[in-house]
Every structure is written in structure tokens, then in C-alpha cells.
Design a protein around this motif. Sequence first.
Motif, PDB file in Angstrom:
ATOM      1  N   UNK A   1     -18.843  38.906  38.344  1.00 47.63           N
ATOM      2  CA  UNK A   1     -20.115  39.587  38.381  1.00 47.63           C
ATOM      3  C   UNK A   1     -21.058  39.110  39.762  1.00 47.63           C
ATOM      4  N   UNK A   2     -20.579  37.834  40.083  1.00 50.62           N
ATOM      5  CA  UNK A   2     -21.698  37.325  41.137  1.00 50.62           C
ATOM      6  C   UNK A   2     -21.215  37.847  42.636  1.00 50.62           C
ATOM      7  N   UNK A   3     -19.986  37.867  42.661  1.00 51.01           N
ATOM      8  CA  UNK A   3     -19.189  37.844  43.927  1.00 51.01           C
ATOM      9  C   UNK A   3     -17.764  38.869  43.736  1.00 51.01           C
ATOM     10  N   UNK A   4     -18.071  40.006  43.678  1.00 54.01           N
ATOM     11  CA  UNK A   4     -17.068  40.925  43.114  1.00 54.01           C
ATOM     12  C   UNK A   4     -15.532  40.814  43.932  1.00 54.01           C
ATOM     13  N   UNK A   5     -15.707  40.570  45.156  1.00 53.24           N
ATOM     14  CA  UNK A   5     -14.523  40.550  45.889  1.00 53.24           C
ATOM     15  C   UNK A   5     -13.875  39.479  46.196  1.00 53.24           C
ATOM     16  N   UNK A   6     -14.708  38.202  45.409  1.00 51.98           N
ATOM     17  CA  UNK A   6     -13.852  36.884  45.617  1.00 51.98           C
ATOM     18  C   UNK A   6     -12.424  36.732  44.902  1.00 51.98           C
ATOM     19  N   UNK A   7     -12.312  37.388  43.957  1.00 49.06           N
ATOM     20  CA  UNK A   7     -11.150  37.602  43.209  1.00 49.06           C
ATOM     21  C   UNK A   7     -10.480  38.748  43.121  1.00 49.06           C
ATOM     22  N   UNK A   8      -9.880  39.317  44.119  1.00 47.70           N
ATOM     23  CA  UNK A   8      -9.431  40.751  44.129  1.00 47.70           C
ATOM     24  C   UNK A   8      -8.851  41.534  42.998  1.00 47.70           C
ATOM     25  N   UNK A   9      -8.129  40.530  42.210  1.00 48.60           N
ATOM     26  CA  UNK A   9      -7.442  41.129  40.987  1.00 48.60           C
ATOM     27  C   UNK A   9      -7.821  40.544  39.753  1.00 48.60           C
TER      28      UNK A   9
ATOM     29  N   UNK B   1     -17.151  29.774  46.889  1.00 48.28           N
ATOM     30  CA  UNK B   1     -16.287  28.577  46.879  1.00 48.28           C
ATOM     31  C   UNK B   1     -16.377  27.897  45.834  1.00 48.28           C
ATOM     32  N   UNK B   2     -17.548  27.390  45.497  1.00 47.34           N
ATOM     33  CA  UNK B   2     -17.740  26.344  44.342  1.00 47.34           C
ATOM     34  C   UNK B   2     -17.223  27.158  42.944  1.00 47.34           C
ATOM     35  N   UNK B   3     -17.496  28.241  43.055  1.00 48.69           N
ATOM     36  CA  UNK B   3     -17.265  28.969  41.568  1.00 48.69           C
ATOM     37  C   UNK B   3     -15.472  29.291  41.674  1.00 48.69           C
ATOM     38  N   UNK B   4     -14.985  29.370  43.006  1.00 49.88           N
ATOM     39  CA  UNK B   4     -13.602  29.281  42.765  1.00 49.88           C
ATOM     40  C   UNK B   4     -12.889  28.294  42.567  1.00 49.88           C
ATOM     41  N   UNK B   5     -13.545  27.163  42.818  1.00 52.45           N
ATOM     42  CA  UNK B   5     -13.122  25.840  42.635  1.00 52.45           C
ATOM     43  C   UNK B   5     -13.079  25.677  41.075  1.00 52.45           C
TER      44      UNK B   5
END
Length: 466
Positions: A82-90, A36-40
Motif C-alpha cells: 500500500x505504501x510502497x507499491x514498487x518495493x515488492x514487485x510480486x 527499507x525498514x518495512x522490507x526488513x
Amino acid sequence: MKAIRVAAIAISLSLSTLATTATTTTTASASGATANQQLKALKASLTTLQNSLTWQGSAAATYPAVDTAVEQTLTDLNRIQREHPTAVPQAGTFSKQLERLASEADYWVRVTAEPGYAPGVLDTVANVQAGLREWWTETGEIRRDLRKPSTVRPVHGAAPSRTGVDETARAGRVFSDVREKNALHMVVVPPGSYTAGATEKEQEIFGVPSARRHFERPQQEVTVGKPIAVGRTEVTVGQFKQFVKKTGYQPAQGMRTWLPNKDSLMEFRPELNYLNPGFPQTDDDPVVGITKNDAEAFAAWMSQRTGQTYRLPTEGEWEYVARAGSQNPFFWGKDVKDAGRYANTYDEDAYAANRFSISGSGEWPHVKNVRDGFPHTAPVGSFKPNAFGLHDMTGNAREFVADTWIDSQAGATADASVRHGEAPFVVLRGGAWNYQPQNLRIAYRSGYLSSETRTNMFGFRLVREL
């Protein structure tokens, strides 16, 4: 005592299990918080990038901030991928888009820093501003769709036509690889050679501006060494709609367009798209308002469903098949007034409906005393074909090619293979429904300094390898 020891062991195991479960839960929670922090952080980078895509008075003043912002955005996107492969599906699709923007920003920073740099005919203020607006729209869509899965569905094979067409097929044969409504019809074109580019005399006769003449020179001998199949017409609205419906693909939104009034500008209008290019079309008209990336996605779809290789033509191939054996300014001859039989142009009908002009330059010249009944695009195949049986090789819609922009014919590949410029800027060939007479010539070539460029005069046709 034995019972007590067993009970104690059981309690110990239970506590151990609870501790392990708690640790796992805590780790998962921490991992989720990190994602979540990385998405932010990624959203913040995209916001900074989008804000940087704003005109600052010159390309030199604008693009350093874009260059810095897009590199940070790519760093953040690659990290989360790299660290959360499913966080950004595209993420893969977004990375490719942003890498193109990074290449373009690098080009602008480097070129505008060169001693003596001055804007030319392609990097006018209006053109650079429109390119920024295209990328502003794209980066906003990426930020909006960060958590959304792709809408693209698996490709299913089409019903084959069993034509069995290969390089031994006779020249001029018309075929389709699928049996369906709106099927693409291809024409077999034989190998051959031609002289690419324009003569100085041709440029003088048609009044090509001096700042553009080097685009078409020096002339080069080019050979297409093996037969290819070429779309008999440009890809139509109906064919592109079928692609979108079957795949779930999302084409570009917004496009540049000339406004029909006494003081026209090529403006980016975000409300337009391929279904609404600013004027009415039928399903048989050429699709416009799409990007080169959209055209390549259509070609990939055709390849996957047929098992054949479909692609955009190279620039060398395009000029060869457009000329169809002619070295005249037009494939029909030397007189632009004959365009009424061969091409949908900026004639009396288009002029009356649009009266395009540029402030300080007056109204655009049009093909006088020619009326074809079409103020905008026309259904494909409405005009006579060239000697290879191909319709609308100039006029109707300009056509994307596989190459990226190089501003002269110097170094044009002798075997018609693709050329790669310094950045992924697009190359368009052929005139359009709103193009003045000099730009209907087969030698006419130009580029746009943005890989996301789309206008209501750009379309495409495909090549199928044999």
C-alpha cells in the motif's frame, strides 16, 4: 539600487530552490529508509513464518504459531504494498499464496481444537509433515524473491486453427484451437446424467477401507447440462515445457514421492521438479510434480492465447466424462484385470521396479498377471480410450479438479458445478501409475490437506467451454 534588489531577489530564489531541493531529497531519503525498514520487517516476518512451519508433535501444537505468523506476514506485506507499491514487485502473487496458507492454518487451528478431534486417513503425521515442508519451501522462495520482478512475460496470441467449434459441434469431434507442435487436442463431449459415487457392494468387493468409504458416498444424481470439450489426454511434459518456455513461468520446486524400497514413505524431496520427478519421462508422458496452481496457470495461458475459456474440470464433470456412460467400477467394466488394455497401473512391471510398501502394512497390492511395460508413467494415449474417446481417465497420472476438498458426496451439486470446502485443499480424481486396484475405480476420490501439494503421480487435463 534596482540592480541590488534584483540580485537580492535572485539570491533569495536560489536559496529557496536549494531549500526545496534539500527538503525533497530528505523526504525521498526518509521514504526510502521507510521502505527499507518495512522490507526488513517483512523479511523478519517471513523468517518467523518459515520457522513456524516445523512439526511440533501434533497439528494442534503446530498450527497456532503458523496462524499467528502468517497473519503478521500478510499485515506487513499489505502495508508495504500500500505504501510502497514498487518495493515488492510480486506482492500480488505472494499475497494470494499467503492467503491460502492463512486459510489452511485457520482450518487446522479450528478443527484440532474441536472436542474429540483425532487424526484421520488424510491428516496422518506423514501427510501433515509433508504439507508443512511444502509451505516451508514456498515461504523460503517468497523471502528470497521479495525484490525480484516477475519472470512471467506477456502472452501472445497463438496461430488459430480456425476450427470454429462451439456447442453445436457433434459429440466426439476432435479439434485443436491452435496450429503448433504439441497442440492440445480436445474432444467434444455431449451433455448427460450419471450417478456419482460408489455402491456399498462395490466398496465391499474392492476392499475400500472403512475410514475412506464416506468419501464416495452417498450416491448422487448429477447432470452435465451442456456439451463441453475435454482434453483427449492429460497435459504432457512437452506441452508444459512449451508453456514455461514461452511465458517464463516458474513452476513449483520439490515434490512428495514414494520411495521404491521395502519401507516406503511419502517424502518431500526438494531436489525434484516437473523435469525430474524421480524417474525418466519423455515429452509425451503426462506432466507430474506440478501444483494445482501451476495447472491453473497453464489453463489461463491457453485461454489468453486462444480467446477461449480453458479451465480444470469440476469434480462432477470429471466423473461424468470418466464414466462415459458406464456405472461399473471401471469405465471398461467390472474386472480390474482388463486394465492392461485401458490404463497404466501398478501392475507386475511397476511392482517389480518399485515394490512400494508402508511400514506395518506390508506391500501394496498390485494388478496381478498384467504387464504393460511401463514401471512409471507412460506416454499419453498408449492405452485404449473410454467411450467418449478420452485416454488415461484412470491410471497414468491422477488429475486435479477445480473443486476444493469436501470429505463426502453429500451435497454434491446436481448440475456438476464446483464445490468449495472449508479450506483450499486439493481434490484429485482417477488412479495413477502406482495405485493399487481399488484406487483405479472411477468412484475413487481423495484429497490432500495442503493447496501446495505436488507429487510424482499428480497431473491434469483441461476442459474448454463451448
